[in-house]
Design a protein around this motif. Sequence first.
Motif, mmCIF file in Angstrom:
data_model
loop_
_atom_site.group_PDB
_atom_site.id
_atom_site.type_symbol
_atom_site.label_atom_id
_atom_site.label_comp_id
_atom_site.label_asym_id
_atom_site.label_seq_id
_atom_site.Cartn_x
_atom_site.Cartn_y
_atom_site.Cartn_z
ATOM 1 N N THR A 1 52.561 45.036 71.419
ATOM 2 C CA THR A 1 51.170 44.954 70.918
ATOM 3 C C THR A 1 50.751 46.105 69.997
ATOM 4 O OG1 THR A 1 49.834 45.503 72.624
ATOM 5 C CG2 THR A 1 50.270 43.222 72.711
ATOM 6 N N VAL A 2 50.194 45.887 68.992
ATOM 7 C CA VAL A 2 49.505 47.020 68.094
ATOM 8 C C VAL A 2 48.019 46.634 68.040
ATOM 9 C CG1 VAL A 2 49.219 48.214 66.008
ATOM 10 C CG2 VAL A 2 51.890 47.644 67.325
ATOM 11 N N THR A 3 47.089 47.429 68.147
ATOM 12 C CA THR A 3 45.608 47.141 67.654
ATOM 13 C C THR A 3 45.263 48.181 66.658
ATOM 14 O OG1 THR A 3 45.210 46.321 69.807
ATOM 15 C CG2 THR A 3 43.241 47.015 68.361
ATOM 16 N N VAL A 4 44.668 47.823 65.463
ATOM 17 C CA VAL A 4 44.256 48.738 64.502
ATOM 18 C C VAL A 4 42.846 48.867 64.296
ATOM 19 C CG1 VAL A 4 46.634 48.925 63.461
ATOM 20 C CG2 VAL A 4 44.800 47.534 62.553
ATOM 21 N N ASP A 5 42.305 49.895 64.032
ATOM 22 C CA ASP A 5 40.976 50.004 63.887
ATOM 23 C C ASP A 5 40.740 50.612 62.422
ATOM 24 O OD1 ASP A 5 39.934 48.995 66.198
ATOM 25 O OD2 ASP A 5 40.095 50.961 66.929
ATOM 26 N N VAL A 6 39.932 50.023 61.339
ATOM 27 C CA VAL A 6 39.914 50.742 59.942
ATOM 28 C C VAL A 6 38.449 50.792 59.606
ATOM 29 C CG1 VAL A 6 40.542 50.344 57.684
ATOM 30 C CG2 VAL A 6 42.033 49.528 59.588
ATOM 31 N N VAL A 7 38.192 52.026 58.902
ATOM 32 C CA VAL A 7 36.966 52.337 58.255
ATOM 33 C C VAL A 7 37.535 52.457 56.779
ATOM 34 C CG1 VAL A 7 35.019 53.740 57.644
ATOM 35 C CG2 VAL A 7 35.805 53.247 60.025
ATOM 36 N N MET A 8 36.738 51.620 55.954
ATOM 37 C CA MET A 8 37.171 51.940 54.280
ATOM 38 C C MET A 8 36.069 52.544 53.659
ATOM 39 S SD MET A 8 39.867 50.155 53.790
ATOM 40 C CE MET A 8 39.878 49.972 51.974
ATOM 41 N N LYS A 9 36.477 53.270 52.703
ATOM 42 C CA LYS A 9 35.236 54.015 51.718
ATOM 43 C C LYS A 9 35.600 53.874 50.380
ATOM 44 C CE LYS A 9 32.241 57.998 51.453
ATOM 45 N NZ LYS A 9 31.946 59.348 51.854
ATOM 46 N N ASP A 10 34.994 53.439 49.620
ATOM 47 C CA ASP A 10 35.570 53.589 48.009
ATOM 48 C C ASP A 10 36.717 52.772 47.786
ATOM 49 O OD1 ASP A 10 32.909 54.745 47.340
ATOM 50 O OD2 ASP A 10 34.113 56.767 47.839
ATOM 51 N N GLY A 11 36.988 51.772 48.671
ATOM 52 C CA GLY A 11 38.113 50.932 48.579
ATOM 53 C C GLY A 11 39.358 51.721 49.120
ATOM 54 N N ARG A 12 39.292 52.465 49.784
ATOM 55 C CA ARG A 12 40.403 53.202 50.542
ATOM 56 C C ARG A 12 40.416 53.446 51.990
ATOM 57 N NH1 ARG A 12 44.114 55.047 46.790
ATOM 58 N NH2 ARG A 12 43.513 55.158 44.731
ATOM 59 N N VAL A 13 41.297 53.519 52.513
ATOM 60 C CA VAL A 13 41.226 53.672 54.088
ATOM 61 C C VAL A 13 40.690 55.140 54.367
ATOM 62 C CG1 VAL A 13 42.392 53.719 56.510
ATOM 63 C CG2 VAL A 13 43.220 52.030 54.547
ATOM 64 N N ALA A 14 39.647 55.189 54.913
ATOM 65 C CA ALA A 14 38.888 56.534 55.192
ATOM 66 C C ALA A 14 39.155 56.792 56.736
ATOM 67 C CB ALA A 14 37.367 56.393 54.835
ATOM 68 N N GLU A 15 39.040 55.974 57.520
ATOM 69 C CA GLU A 15 39.323 56.224 59.064
ATOM 70 C C GLU A 15 40.298 55.160 59.509
ATOM 71 O OE1 GLU A 15 36.071 57.335 61.407
ATOM 72 O OE2 GLU A 15 35.006 57.600 59.590
ATOM 73 N N ARG B 1 41.049 55.056 69.188
ATOM 74 C CA ARG B 1 40.441 53.795 68.661
ATOM 75 C C ARG B 1 39.178 54.458 68.068
ATOM 76 N NH1 ARG B 1 41.400 48.877 71.060
ATOM 77 N NH2 ARG B 1 39.721 48.206 69.059
ATOM 78 N N LEU B 2 38.743 53.768 66.932
ATOM 79 C CA LEU B 2 37.539 54.166 66.517
ATOM 80 C C LEU B 2 36.272 53.554 67.045
ATOM 81 C CD1 LEU B 2 38.659 53.842 62.528
ATOM 82 C CD2 LEU B 2 38.867 55.852 64.274
ATOM 83 N N GLU B 3 35.305 54.092 67.186
ATOM 84 C CA GLU B 3 34.269 53.484 67.701
ATOM 85 C C GLU B 3 33.259 52.383 66.853
ATOM 86 O OE1 GLU B 3 31.129 56.282 69.519
ATOM 87 O OE2 GLU B 3 32.574 57.620 70.076
ATOM 88 N N THR B 4 33.257 52.484 65.689
ATOM 89 C CA THR B 4 32.495 51.597 64.677
ATOM 90 C C THR B 4 33.444 51.240 63.438
ATOM 91 O OG1 THR B 4 31.238 53.600 63.686
ATOM 92 C CG2 THR B 4 30.173 52.289 65.508
ATOM 93 N N PRO B 5 34.598 50.488 63.828
ATOM 94 C CA PRO B 5 35.356 50.281 62.503
ATOM 95 C C PRO B 5 34.711 49.081 61.728
ATOM 96 C CG PRO B 5 36.104 49.191 64.476
ATOM 97 C CD PRO B 5 34.990 50.185 65.115
ATOM 98 N N ASP B 6 35.166 49.148 60.536
ATOM 99 C CA ASP B 6 35.002 47.909 59.712
ATOM 100 C C ASP B 6 35.548 46.767 59.931
ATOM 101 O OD1 ASP B 6 33.039 49.682 58.158
ATOM 102 O OD2 ASP B 6 34.572 50.046 56.660
ATOM 103 N N ALA B 7 36.684 46.711 60.574
ATOM 104 C CA ALA B 7 37.630 45.967 61.131
ATOM 105 C C ALA B 7 38.497 46.519 62.165
ATOM 106 C CB ALA B 7 38.474 45.170 59.796
#
Length: 150
Positions: free
Chosen positions: A45-59, A27-33
């Motif tokens: 169940t599935v939990t996803v964490d996402v970080v976006m950069k420049d309109g694309r999934v970065a993490e 899991r990501l520590e500081t996701p955007d969502a």
Amino acid sequence: MSAETDLVKLYSNRILGLAADIPHQTRLETPDASVKRRAPLCGSTVTVDVVMKDGRVAEYGQDVKACALGQAAASVVGANVIGTTPDQIRAALDALKAMLKEGGPAPEAPFDGLEVLRPAQEYKNRHASILLSLEALNEAMGQISQSDCA
């Protein structure tokens, strides 16, 4: 074809291999969502964490507690999600639904590996688990775009 033969086809070595090797399971520590989705019928169940950069999934990070089919879907998504756009994710989700429910084509690259789940088309009770990763990811994209507009 017997029910036992159908199950062997459904749980192919490829699906079991994907389920055993799910990428981005931290899991990501500081996701955007962050979004958790649950399939009510089977409890996957599935939990996803996402970080976006420049309109694309970065993490990307995920926690997957699902059947082998849900795990295989999460594996394909996790292996291919970095660098994708919200439009690609939405298109993959729509195509996966159509593939499972209507016999449509598999999602396009980079999510074309979801084709391996086509044998599950006949097992409607498995569809919700298979869709969890892309549904959660799509919901996360929606949360991020809403926060960008706020």
